[in-house]
Design a protein around this motif. Structure first.
Motif, PDB file in Angstrom:
ATOM      1  N   PHE A   1       0.962  -1.344  -0.060  1.00 53.77           N
ATOM      2  CA  PHE A   1       0.134  -0.110   0.135  1.00 53.77           C
ATOM      3  C   PHE A   1       0.576   1.463   0.076  1.00 53.77           C
ATOM      4  N   LYS A   2       0.748   2.092  -0.469  1.00 52.50           N
ATOM      5  CA  LYS A   2       0.862   3.535  -0.918  1.00 52.50           C
ATOM      6  C   LYS A   2       0.659   4.397   0.768  1.00 52.50           C
ATOM      7  N   PRO A   3       1.901   4.822   1.718  1.00 53.08           N
ATOM      8  CA  PRO A   3       1.386   5.769   2.803  1.00 53.08           C
ATOM      9  C   PRO A   3       0.550   6.630   2.138  1.00 53.08           C
ATOM     10  N   THR A   4      -0.226   7.683   2.701  1.00 48.27           N
ATOM     11  CA  THR A   4      -0.587   8.965   2.827  1.00 48.27           C
ATOM     12  C   THR A   4       0.327   9.918   3.955  1.00 48.27           C
ATOM     13  N   THR A   5       0.110   8.829   5.398  1.00 48.41           N
ATOM     14  CA  THR A   5       0.785   9.612   6.457  1.00 48.41           C
ATOM     15  C   THR A   5       1.577   8.623   6.933  1.00 48.41           C
ATOM     16  N   ASN A   6       1.941   9.687   7.594  1.00 49.69           N
ATOM     17  CA  ASN A   6       3.435   8.405   8.565  1.00 49.69           C
ATOM     18  C   ASN A   6       2.765   7.453   9.856  1.00 49.69           C
ATOM     19  N   GLN A   7       1.645   8.466  10.477  1.00 53.76           N
ATOM     20  CA  GLN A   7       0.722   8.441  11.852  1.00 53.76           C
ATOM     21  C   GLN A   7       0.618   7.357  11.920  1.00 53.76           C
ATOM     22  N   TYR A   8       0.034   5.804  11.296  1.00 52.06           N
ATOM     23  CA  TYR A   8      -0.462   4.373  11.699  1.00 52.06           C
ATOM     24  C   TYR A   8       0.911   3.565  11.057  1.00 52.06           C
ATOM     25  N   LEU A   9       2.101   4.224  10.696  1.00 54.42           N
ATOM     26  CA  LEU A   9       3.022   3.337  10.331  1.00 54.42           C
ATOM     27  C   LEU A   9       3.246   2.208  11.380  1.00 54.42           C
ATOM     28  N   LEU A  10       3.528   1.119  11.558  1.00 49.78           N
ATOM     29  CA  LEU A  10       4.112   0.348  12.191  1.00 49.78           C
ATOM     30  C   LEU A  10       5.378  -0.214  11.899  1.00 49.78           C
TER      31      LEU A  10
ATOM     32  N   GLY B   1      16.453 -13.297   9.839  1.00 48.31           N
ATOM     33  CA  GLY B   1      17.302 -12.778  10.433  1.00 48.31           C
ATOM     34  C   GLY B   1      18.266 -11.812  10.358  1.00 48.31           C
ATOM     35  N   CYS B   2      17.792 -11.409   9.431  1.00 45.26           N
ATOM     36  CA  CYS B   2      18.280 -10.145   8.711  1.00 45.26           C
ATOM     37  C   CYS B   2      18.313  -9.691  10.133  1.00 45.26           C
ATOM     38  N   LYS B   3      19.490  -8.748  10.049  1.00 44.19           N
ATOM     39  CA  LYS B   3      19.513  -7.632  11.254  1.00 44.19           C
ATOM     40  C   LYS B   3      19.656  -6.453  10.396  1.00 44.19           C
ATOM     41  N   ILE B   4      19.807  -5.012  11.506  1.00 43.72           N
ATOM     42  CA  ILE B   4      19.916  -3.823  10.634  1.00 43.72           C
ATOM     43  C   ILE B   4      21.576  -3.484  10.204  1.00 43.72           C
ATOM     44  N   VAL B   5      21.519  -2.906   9.556  1.00 48.89           N
ATOM     45  CA  VAL B   5      23.301  -2.153   9.654  1.00 48.89           C
ATOM     46  C   VAL B   5      22.512  -0.474  10.208  1.00 48.89           C
ATOM     47  N   GLU B   6      21.735   0.150   9.497  1.00 52.23           N
ATOM     48  CA  GLU B   6      21.695   1.234  10.176  1.00 52.23           C
ATOM     49  C   GLU B   6      20.282   1.310  10.272  1.00 52.23           C
ATOM     50  N   GLN B   7      20.241   2.624  11.781  1.00 55.50           N
ATOM     51  CA  GLN B   7      18.889   2.752  11.342  1.00 55.50           C
ATOM     52  C   GLN B   7      18.887   4.416  11.741  1.00 55.50           C
ATOM     53  N   GLY B   8      17.585   4.689  11.628  1.00 58.59           N
ATOM     54  CA  GLY B   8      17.743   6.451  11.377  1.00 58.59           C
ATOM     55  C   GLY B   8      16.263   6.809  11.205  1.00 58.59           C
ATOM     56  N   SER B   9      15.455   7.705  10.853  1.00 59.74           N
ATOM     57  CA  SER B   9      14.776   8.293  10.439  1.00 59.74           C
ATOM     58  C   SER B   9      14.216   9.218   8.794  1.00 59.74           C
ATOM     59  N   VAL B  10      13.235   8.554   8.552  1.00 57.70           N
ATOM     60  CA  VAL B  10      12.870   9.366   7.001  1.00 57.70           C
ATOM     61  C   VAL B  10      11.998  10.156   7.035  1.00 57.70           C
ATOM     62  N   HIS B  11      11.561  10.877   6.489  1.00 57.30           N
ATOM     63  CA  HIS B  11      10.427  11.239   5.631  1.00 57.30           C
ATOM     64  C   HIS B  11       9.068  11.120   5.328  1.00 57.30           C
ATOM     65  N   ILE B  12       7.692  11.485   5.311  1.00 57.65           N
ATOM     66  CA  ILE B  12       7.099  10.474   5.238  1.00 57.65           C
ATOM     67  C   ILE B  12       6.934  10.304   2.729  1.00 57.65           C
ATOM     68  N   LYS B  13       7.996  11.206   2.575  1.00 57.85           N
ATOM     69  CA  LYS B  13       8.290  11.901   0.629  1.00 57.85           C
ATOM     70  C   LYS B  13       9.080  10.680   0.929  1.00 57.85           C
ATOM     71  N   THR B  14      10.054  10.258   1.504  1.00 56.13           N
ATOM     72  CA  THR B  14      11.261   9.093   1.382  1.00 56.13           C
ATOM     73  C   THR B  14      10.147   8.109   1.028  1.00 56.13           C
ATOM     74  N   ILE B  15       9.612   7.598   1.251  1.00 55.79           N
ATOM     75  CA  ILE B  15       8.884   6.129   1.442  1.00 55.79           C
ATOM     76  C   ILE B  15       7.929   7.017   0.133  1.00 55.79           C
TER      77      ILE B  15
ATOM     78  N   ILE C   1       4.707   0.632   0.987  1.00 60.75           N
ATOM     79  CA  ILE C   1       4.888  -0.380   2.110  1.00 60.75           C
ATOM     80  C   ILE C   1       4.805  -2.307   1.294  1.00 60.75           C
ATOM     81  N   LEU C   2       5.919  -2.435   1.382  1.00 56.78           N
ATOM     82  CA  LEU C   2       5.743  -4.010   1.236  1.00 56.78           C
ATOM     83  C   LEU C   2       4.912  -4.974   1.818  1.00 56.78           C
ATOM     84  N   GLY C   3       5.395  -4.579   2.964  1.00 52.12           N
ATOM     85  CA  GLY C   3       4.782  -5.862   3.744  1.00 52.12           C
ATOM     86  C   GLY C   3       4.884  -5.441   5.575  1.00 52.12           C
ATOM     87  N   HIS C   4       4.523  -6.760   6.394  1.00 52.26           N
ATOM     88  CA  HIS C   4       5.611  -6.381   7.816  1.00 52.26           C
ATOM     89  C   HIS C   4       5.367  -7.940   8.022  1.00 52.26           C
ATOM     90  N   ARG C   5       6.764  -6.840   9.393  1.00 50.47           N
ATOM     91  CA  ARG C   5       7.156  -8.394   9.551  1.00 50.47           C
ATOM     92  C   ARG C   5       7.411  -8.029  11.458  1.00 50.47           C
TER      93      ARG C   5
END
Length: 110
Positions: free
Chosen positions: A13-22, A46-60, A69-73
């Motif tokens: 799905f294509k988000p219109t806001t980050n308010q409900y992202l998980l 088993g994949c690990k995060i290489v680097e964490q940060g935050s992005v603006h909704i425009k990045t998505i 948003i492709l899915g949820h794990r």
């Protein structure tokens, strides 16, 4: 007691806001995963995060796979936790965050 509303999400799905992202919905992030096709939840086991940060909704919305948003794990399945962040660049009123959850006012040492 406040009622919690469950929303059925269909991926992608294509988000219109980050308010409900998980946490754990995948598209924006740097993980130790490489593949020839867009990932599905099982690809990220088993994949690990290489680097964490935050992005603006425009990045998505304006990059990647048509901005979807492709899915949820759930992050806990792979023992992934959110990092600590500051709520803003200036110190005045700055909060210590774990992911996007406010913990407390940040100290100068932090």
């Amino acid at each position: 007691m406040m009622a919690v509303m469950k929303i059925k999400v269909e991926y992608p799905f294509k988000p219109t806001t980050n308010q409900y992202l998980l946490p754990g919905q995948f598209l924006a992030g740097l993980m130790g995963w490489v593949g020839g096709n867009p990932p599905v939840a099982e690809d990220l086991v088993g994949c690990k995060i290489v680097e964490q940060g935050s992005v603006h909704i425009k990045t998505i919305r304006e990059t990647g796979l048509d901005g979807k948003i492709l899915g949820h794990r759930p992050l806990a399945l792979d023992e992934i936790e959110a990092d600590y962040f500051r709520s803003q660049e200036s110190f005045d009123g700055c909060m210590l965050l774990k992911g996007f959850k406010e913990l407390r006012p940040i100290t100068r040492e932090e």
